[in-house]
Design an enzyme around this catalytic site. Sequence first.
Site, short mmCIF file in Angstrom:
data_model
loop_
_atom_site.label_atom_id
_atom_site.label_comp_id
_atom_site.label_asym_id
_atom_site.label_seq_id
_atom_site.Cartn_x
_atom_site.Cartn_y
_atom_site.Cartn_z
N ASP A 268 48.38 39.95 42.35
CA ASP A 268 48.82 39.05 42.91
C ASP A 268 49.44 39.79 44.21
OD1 ASP A 268 50.34 36.92 44.03
OD2 ASP A 268 51.59 36.51 42.09
N ARG A 271 52.98 38.57 45.70
CA ARG A 271 54.05 39.31 45.26
C ARG A 271 54.06 40.66 45.23
NH1 ARG A 271 53.48 42.71 40.91
NH2 ARG A 271 54.97 42.92 39.29
N GLY A 295 63.18 46.27 34.38
CA GLY A 295 61.86 45.73 33.97
C GLY A 295 61.06 46.25 34.75
N ASP A 317 62.40 49.67 31.05
CA ASP A 317 61.85 48.59 30.40
C ASP A 317 61.82 48.81 28.82
OD1 ASP A 317 59.15 46.96 31.80
OD2 ASP A 317 59.48 46.73 29.63
N SER A 319 59.41 47.56 26.78
CA SER A 319 58.04 47.06 26.13
C SER A 319 57.36 48.41 26.20
CB SER A 319 57.49 45.95 27.08
OG SER A 319 56.94 46.45 28.08
N ILE A 345 68.18 46.77 29.46
CA ILE A 345 69.23 47.37 30.48
C ILE A 345 70.61 47.18 29.89
CG2 ILE A 345 69.21 45.10 31.73
CD1 ILE A 345 69.45 48.83 32.92
N GLU A 346 70.99 46.25 29.02
CA GLU A 346 72.30 46.09 28.54
C GLU A 346 72.76 47.21 27.59
OE1 GLU A 346 70.76 41.98 29.30
OE2 GLU A 346 69.88 43.88 28.53
N GLU A 361 61.24 42.56 39.39
CA GLU A 361 60.53 41.51 39.76
C GLU A 361 60.74 40.60 38.49
OE1 GLU A 361 58.67 38.87 39.00
OE2 GLU A 361 56.65 39.80 38.80
N GLU A 370 62.01 32.49 30.97
CA GLU A 370 62.28 33.90 30.14
C GLU A 370 63.74 34.66 30.66
OE1 GLU A 370 57.51 35.34 30.07
OE2 GLU A 370 58.74 35.94 31.74
N HIS A 530 50.40 34.08 41.05
CA HIS A 530 50.28 34.02 39.61
C HIS A 530 51.26 32.98 38.89
CE1 HIS A 530 53.41 36.88 39.24
NE2 HIS A 530 53.57 36.57 38.06
#
Length: 594
Positions: A268, A271, A295, A317, A319, A345-346, A361, A370, A530
């Site tokens: 994209d 972006r 993220g 991140d 994931s 992050i928390e 982002e 989300e 996107h």
Amino acid sequence: MVNITEADREAAPSDSSEEADILDLKDDEGWEDQEPDVEKMEVFCLGCSQTFPDAQSMLPHCRDTHSIDIVKVQKTLRLDYLEMIKMINFIRAEGRAVGRWPPDLSSKDAFQSEHWLMPQLEDDALLYSLHDVIGEDLEDELSGVTFGVGQIEVAQPPQRSYNLSRNPRPDNPIYRIAEMEQRVKSAQKDLEQHKQLLMGDMELHGRLHNGLTREETTLEAHNSPRDVQAPDTEKGSSGNTSKVNGDTDSSYFASYSGHDIHETMLKDTVRTDAYRDFIYENKDLFKNKTVLDVGCGTGILSMFCARAGAKRVIAVDNSDIINFARENVYRNGMGETITCLRGKIEEVILPVKTVDIIVSEWMGYCLLYEAMLDSVLWARDHYLAHWGLMVPSHCTLRIAPMADSEYIGDHIHHWKNVYGFDMSSMCRDIYKDVVIREVEDSAVPAESSPFLQLCLRTTKKEELIFASKAFSCTLKADMEALDGFVIWFDTFFVQSPYFRGPAEGKAEEYIRQGGQSIAFTTGPHGKRTHWQQGCLLIDHKGKTEGTLEKGQTISGTVGYEKKEDDNRALDIKVQWQVDNSQGKVKGKQSWSMR
């Protein structure tokens, strides 16, 4: 053969004479007063951000304050050198991230993966102080260790034959072994994910969900994990995960573990180019600064910042994509600048107390789907310096009426006569969900209206949920029928943290009027992204709506609410009225994003 003459033998100094010369210290007077250069060591605690001058002074603090006794664990589990490295990296990256503190160190199982050989904290002094902590017994236990790479057992030489005094790097044999095994595991995981995606496609094809096209159905499936119930195995990369377990966060993070979604976002160009251009065109803002990437995904924004001159970048991140981000960082020679951390992050512990810039982002469909912005604002409140910069800096949500008879005919009226059969039941739920699709500019015959403007420097989390934000749109052309509403957002990158942002929050006008910053729109009149647009189809319940004329105004309110069982999902509510010759026509409806 070398001939040695008698004269040579007489001229050769004796051994005793040579020893005497060596021991003659008259020319080295004062050498014992020279202090060797000692590199200052800074050891980070395993449970907080406190630092210590050496590992020995850190141990009592960890034991008494955080209930972590790595010496005791090493003796209990008989950990060798590499297992100690794995355990320390596991504690730093996963202990707080999975919500268990102190982390479960009752067995080796939690940190058996060779992935944990990769450092979680840049230049972690504790990793090369292990012999000082444990003693010489640790080195003896390392000899003869073997590593499984795929199905092959590769024996390693004793520890002393290679240097582990520093963090594993791509040119270190240990790093390469761990990387090879990680690739094998990733390939196996990708295969399982493809199997699940195939099963999901088959189910979606069989159900012809909502009568949408395959492209739109697949896109909705990405938005709506409820639509596909994956088998009770490892989650697929697309996020089509069963919500039977109710763990919506797990489904959310799993949806960002695969390659496809990141490829879509990177390609994209609207972006990605916006972030790149802002960072590269404002290198003076990033030079020698500490940046937090919330993220981080593949690490692309972190690498932009590092290349722009940032002194330090912390990429976070939760994931599995973080493993690839870390490899991307090292492959591009940025391992000394960018630190990759796994976790929310928390919950993760950053190696710094404050950062100068937060880049992220975080934008979702209809901007707030989300709920990632919640985490970005948390990071801002806990880590950003009071003069710090948010990238991007501003966002504006916009709404406009839609008249798209072609789409209505293809996806709604079509079901009234399918080869002579009435299948209207197939579009029963089409009015209940937000449809993410590309809306043609010609289908929006009115000026859009902003209904929410966000300044990321000051916005509070509570402001992201609202019941009634006003809008008003004036028609630029006649409208056969009000088929629905379209929602999109504009994003702005402003250099100063104190700039309030464009008054109307319209990206194309801001740029056209000579705005000095970067901005882009996700609206129907802009280049495709996107995110596309959120389409809210109105259920007229069979009633025929009259034509609306140019100059008429459609006004009302918009509300965003989170679902009780899934705080990452959204309910969008719109109330509207139209003034025409017959009086006021009113309506209200709600749509879901799950």
